[in-house]
Scaffold this motif. Sequence first.
Motif, PDB file in Angstrom:
ATOM      1  N   GLN A   1       0.827  -1.202   0.000  1.00  0.00           N
ATOM      2  CA  GLN A   1       0.000   0.000   0.000  1.00  0.00           C
ATOM      3  C   GLN A   1       0.863   1.254   0.000  1.00  0.00           C
ATOM      4  O   GLN A   1       0.603   2.199  -0.745  1.00  0.00           O
ATOM      5  N   ASP A   2       1.919   1.266   0.815  1.00  0.00           N
ATOM      6  CA  ASP A   2       2.813   2.421   0.864  1.00  0.00           C
ATOM      7  C   ASP A   2       3.533   2.628  -0.458  1.00  0.00           C
ATOM      8  O   ASP A   2       3.731   3.757  -0.899  1.00  0.00           O
ATOM      9  N   ALA A   3       3.926   1.529  -1.100  1.00  0.00           N
ATOM     10  CA  ALA A   3       4.642   1.627  -2.369  1.00  0.00           C
ATOM     11  C   ALA A   3       3.759   2.241  -3.456  1.00  0.00           C
ATOM     12  O   ALA A   3       4.178   3.154  -4.171  1.00  0.00           O
ATOM     13  N   VAL A   4       2.531   1.745  -3.571  1.00  0.00           N
ATOM     14  CA  VAL A   4       1.620   2.276  -4.587  1.00  0.00           C
ATOM     15  C   VAL A   4       1.276   3.724  -4.267  1.00  0.00           C
ATOM     16  O   VAL A   4       1.228   4.580  -5.163  1.00  0.00           O
ATOM     17  N   GLU A   5       1.066   4.044  -3.005  1.00  0.00           N
ATOM     18  CA  GLU A   5       0.763   5.421  -2.622  1.00  0.00           C
ATOM     19  C   GLU A   5       1.924   6.353  -2.965  1.00  0.00           C
ATOM     20  O   GLU A   5       1.719   7.463  -3.470  1.00  0.00           O
ATOM     21  N   ALA A   6       3.151   5.906  -2.744  1.00  0.00           N
ATOM     22  CA  ALA A   6       4.319   6.728  -3.067  1.00  0.00           C
ATOM     23  C   ALA A   6       4.393   7.003  -4.560  1.00  0.00           C
ATOM     24  O   ALA A   6       4.691   8.126  -4.982  1.00  0.00           O
ATOM     25  N   VAL A   7       4.108   5.996  -5.367  1.00  0.00           N
ATOM     26  CA  VAL A   7       4.147   6.172  -6.822  1.00  0.00           C
ATOM     27  C   VAL A   7       3.055   7.140  -7.270  1.00  0.00           C
ATOM     28  O   VAL A   7       3.296   8.026  -8.094  1.00  0.00           O
ATOM     29  N   VAL A   8       1.874   7.005  -6.728  1.00  0.00           N
ATOM     30  CA  VAL A   8       0.768   7.902  -7.094  1.00  0.00           C
ATOM     31  C   VAL A   8       1.084   9.337  -6.682  1.00  0.00           C
ATOM     32  O   VAL A   8       0.890  10.281  -7.453  1.00  0.00           O
ATOM     33  N   ARG A   9       1.620   9.512  -5.478  1.00  0.00           N
ATOM     34  CA  ARG A   9       1.967  10.866  -5.025  1.00  0.00           C
ATOM     35  C   ARG A   9       3.066  11.479  -5.896  1.00  0.00           C
ATOM     36  O   ARG A   9       3.023  12.662  -6.223  1.00  0.00           O
ATOM     37  N   ASP A  10       4.045  10.664  -6.298  1.00  0.00           N
ATOM     38  CA  ASP A  10       5.102  11.149  -7.172  1.00  0.00           C
ATOM     39  C   ASP A  10       4.536  11.555  -8.529  1.00  0.00           C
ATOM     40  O   ASP A  10       4.914  12.578  -9.088  1.00  0.00           O
ATOM     41  N   TYR A  11       3.629  10.756  -9.058  1.00  0.00           N
ATOM     42  CA  TYR A  11       3.000  11.056 -10.344  1.00  0.00           C
ATOM     43  C   TYR A  11       2.265  12.391 -10.287  1.00  0.00           C
ATOM     44  O   TYR A  11       2.384  13.228 -11.181  1.00  0.00           O
ATOM     45  N   ILE A  12       1.537  12.605  -9.213  1.00  0.00           N
ATOM     46  CA  ILE A  12       0.802  13.867  -9.050  1.00  0.00           C
ATOM     47  C   ILE A  12       1.770  15.032  -8.906  1.00  0.00           C
ATOM     48  O   ILE A  12       1.587  16.089  -9.515  1.00  0.00           O
ATOM     49  N   ALA A  13       2.825  14.867  -8.115  1.00  0.00           N
ATOM     50  CA  ALA A  13       3.817  15.938  -7.923  1.00  0.00           C
ATOM     51  C   ALA A  13       4.487  16.289  -9.247  1.00  0.00           C
ATOM     52  O   ALA A  13       4.707  17.472  -9.545  1.00  0.00           O
ATOM     53  N   ARG A  14       4.821  15.284 -10.050  1.00  0.00           N
ATOM     54  CA  ARG A  14       5.424  15.553 -11.360  1.00  0.00           C
ATOM     55  C   ARG A  14       4.473  16.348 -12.241  1.00  0.00           C
ATOM     56  O   ARG A  14       4.890  17.239 -12.967  1.00  0.00           O
ATOM     57  N   GLY A  15       3.199  16.008 -12.178  1.00  0.00           N
ATOM     58  CA  GLY A  15       2.207  16.748 -12.955  1.00  0.00           C
ATOM     59  C   GLY A  15       2.147  18.210 -12.548  1.00  0.00           C
ATOM     60  O   GLY A  15       2.086  19.100 -13.394  1.00  0.00           O
ATOM     61  N   HIS A  16       2.210  18.468 -11.238  1.00  0.00           N
ATOM     62  CA  HIS A  16       2.189  19.851 -10.763  1.00  0.00           C
ATOM     63  C   HIS A  16       3.455  20.603 -11.186  1.00  0.00           C
ATOM     64  O   HIS A  16       3.390  21.769 -11.550  1.00  0.00           O
ATOM     65  N   ARG A  17       4.611  19.910 -11.131  1.00  0.00           N
ATOM     66  CA  ARG A  17       5.854  20.560 -11.558  1.00  0.00           C
ATOM     67  C   ARG A  17       5.806  20.872 -13.045  1.00  0.00           C
ATOM     68  O   ARG A  17       6.243  21.938 -13.480  1.00  0.00           O
ATOM     69  N   THR A  18       5.252  19.961 -13.835  1.00  0.00           N
ATOM     70  CA  THR A  18       5.140  20.194 -15.277  1.00  0.00           C
ATOM     71  C   THR A  18       4.226  21.377 -15.548  1.00  0.00           C
ATOM     72  O   THR A  18       4.536  22.229 -16.378  1.00  0.00           O
ATOM     73  N   GLU A  19       3.100  21.436 -14.852  1.00  0.00           N
ATOM     74  CA  GLU A  19       2.184  22.565 -15.021  1.00  0.00           C
ATOM     75  C   GLU A  19       2.876  23.872 -14.686  1.00  0.00           C
ATOM     76  O   GLU A  19       2.715  24.872 -15.379  1.00  0.00           O
TER      77      GLU A  19
END
Length: 67
Positions: free
Chosen positions: A26-44
Amino acid sequence: MTKVNIGLDAELVVEVMVLAGIGNPQDAVEAVVRDYIARGHRTEARVAGRDEPRNTGEIVPPEPPQG
């Protein structure tokens, strides 16, 4: 925060755990999802930052390619 339970392929989760170096699925998948969202915000933010000079008429040198 509200929790959501989803089903994922076990091989996918194990690969995420190995790549993330996290032993709890659960922690691993959550970390990946949070990273994906953070990358999206940085790209924006980068896209907005690069488009801003066009709106103001300023000249901006091109950024070096990311690798």
